[in-house]
Design an enzyme around this catalytic site. Structure first.
Site, short mmCIF file in Angstrom:
data_model
loop_
_atom_site.label_atom_id
_atom_site.label_comp_id
_atom_site.label_asym_id
_atom_site.label_seq_id
_atom_site.Cartn_x
_atom_site.Cartn_y
_atom_site.Cartn_z
N ASP A 74 0.86 -1.00 -0.06
CA ASP A 74 -0.07 -0.06 -0.26
C ASP A 74 0.97 1.09 0.00
O ASP A 74 1.80 1.12 0.66
CB ASP A 74 -0.77 0.09 1.14
CG ASP A 74 -2.02 1.01 1.51
OD1 ASP A 74 -2.90 0.90 0.99
OD2 ASP A 74 -1.50 2.28 1.66
N ASN B 95 -3.06 13.17 -3.31
CA ASN B 95 -4.46 13.65 -3.76
C ASN B 95 -4.85 14.90 -3.42
O ASN B 95 -5.21 15.67 -3.90
CB ASN B 95 -5.43 12.55 -3.92
CG ASN B 95 -5.27 11.37 -4.93
OD1 ASN B 95 -4.42 11.47 -5.84
ND2 ASN B 95 -5.79 10.38 -4.35
N HIS C 99 -5.70 14.73 -7.91
CA HIS C 99 -6.08 13.50 -8.70
C HIS C 99 -5.17 13.27 -9.87
O HIS C 99 -4.57 12.18 -10.02
CB HIS C 99 -7.39 13.13 -8.79
CG HIS C 99 -8.10 12.99 -7.51
ND1 HIS C 99 -8.19 11.79 -6.90
CD2 HIS C 99 -8.82 13.76 -6.93
CE1 HIS C 99 -8.86 11.63 -5.75
NE2 HIS C 99 -9.44 12.98 -5.73
N ASP D 24 -2.68 10.10 -10.15
CA ASP D 24 -2.52 8.92 -11.34
C ASP D 24 -1.09 9.02 -11.63
O ASP D 24 -0.73 7.83 -12.02
CB ASP D 24 -3.71 9.73 -12.22
CG ASP D 24 -4.83 9.33 -12.01
OD1 ASP D 24 -5.25 8.66 -10.90
OD2 ASP D 24 -5.77 9.90 -12.78
N GLU E 21 -4.95 2.21 -4.07
CA GLU E 21 -3.58 2.57 -3.79
C GLU E 21 -2.78 1.29 -3.50
O GLU E 21 -1.61 1.20 -2.91
CB GLU E 21 -3.08 3.89 -3.22
CG GLU E 21 -3.32 3.77 -1.65
CD GLU E 21 -4.91 4.19 -1.24
OE1 GLU E 21 -4.87 4.78 -0.03
OE2 GLU E 21 -5.63 4.47 -2.18
#
Length: 326
Positions: free
Chosen positions: A199, A207, A212, A216, A242
């Site tokens: 993770d 974010n 965002h 990405d 994630e």
């Protein structure tokens, strides 16, 4: 416009085949329907979707023979993929390439062959759709045309299957596809394998602060780090927002730790255009796959990952040790 053929790049061809994540998967109705139709339309007792691997040909679907693979050295389709047109052999005993082939001189006594290459959209021939007969025969040019159209259907199915099984942002397998591969590995008792779940640490803050699109970019970069370190037989999936999973095959737990640590360190060294201040770390847990079912393995790894993040991030830990300590 048909894709430009890439016939001389064998490493690229194998990479294209591996990207499909189709080798050694279960039979699927989409492909079985095509081989059944080929057999009916061409009046051929055997029809197959053959994928040509490094040292073998493996059949995603085969109708008329009870086999799943052969050595590549015996493969008629290995010759088909070297060109862009169907390969048509009326009598294998009269063809110097195949007259002494074990598939000709003994069971299943192949006498006639028609194969159309499976040309993917990137120009690589990953295999062939073929029709076989136990007697010499002349497949007509019209039958060649028909088989070529069926081969295009196989390619379309492979492309659609790949799209459905892969996350569009990272190229990793979807959670569903990843769990399917995990289940498949568990049925192969002779394989040593390790499940790793990781993770990204404090990803929500990325974010929130940068937006965002930057998030990405981070996900894509992390995925590229992992994919660049995979070896043959490994599986990589995005199992959450994630959260990612890796199946490392034919490795001991010690070997898996070494490889995972390489990934973890590389993730920590990533830089991003959005800001020099932006860095990313990841927390990994590893679990040896022995008697665990796919669902229980994922549940154990997820529980261990939660413990790992509470006890300190940016580390690789043994799930078994974490859960015993808890």
């Amino acid at each position: 416009m048909p894709p430009k053929l890439r016939l001389s790049d064998e490493p690229g061809r194998i990479a294209a085949l591996n990207r499909l994540c189709v080798l050694d998967t279960c039979r699927e109705d989409q492909f079985d329907s095509i081989t059944s139709l080929v057999g009916t339309v061409l009046n051929a007792p055997v029809a197959a979707v053959s994928l040509v691997d490094v040292n073998r040909q493996w059949f995603k679907s085969i109708n008329g023979l009870a086999i799943t693979e052969t050595p590549r050295s015996l493969s008629f389709c290995d010759h088909t993929i070297r060109g862009g047109e169907p390969m048509n052999i009326a009598d294998t005993r009269l063809d110097a390439r195949f007259a002494t082939n074990d598939l000709v001189t003994s069971e299943p006594f192949i006498r006639a062959y028609l194969g159309a290459p499976l040309t993917m959209n990137d120009g690589y021939n990953v295999g062939a759709l073929c029709a076989l007969d136990h007697r010499p025969r002349n497949f007509t040019s019209e039958q060649e045309r028909i088989l070529t159209k069926f081969a295009r259907l196989v390619v379309d199915e492979l492309e659609l299957r790949h799209m459905a099984d892969h996350d569009h942002l990272t190229g990793a397998l979807t959670r569903r596809a990843f769990l399917e591969r995990l289940g498949q590995l568990r049925r192969e008792d002779d394989q040593r394998s390790v499940l790793a779940i990781f993770d990204l640490d404090h990803f929500k803050a990325v974010n929130d602060r940068f937006g965002h699109p930057v998030g990405d970019e981070v996900l894509s970069a992390v995925a590229q780090v992992c994919k660049s370190r995979l070896t043959r037989g490994d599986v990589f999936g995005r199992v959450g927002g994630e959260e990612f999973g890796l199946l490392l095959t034919e490795v001991s737990l010690v070997e898996a730790f070494t490889r995972i640590e390489s990934m973890r360190v590389a993730i920590g060294r990533l830089s991003f255009a959005a800001s020099e201040e932006l860095t990313m770390t990841a927390s990994f847990v590893l679990l040896e796959l022995d008697e665990h079912s796919p669902s229980s393995a994922m549940a154990i790894a997820d529980a261990a990952l939660y413990s790992a993040k509470r006890s300190g991030r940016n580390q690789s830990v043994n799930a078994a040790d974490l859960l015993v300590a808890a």
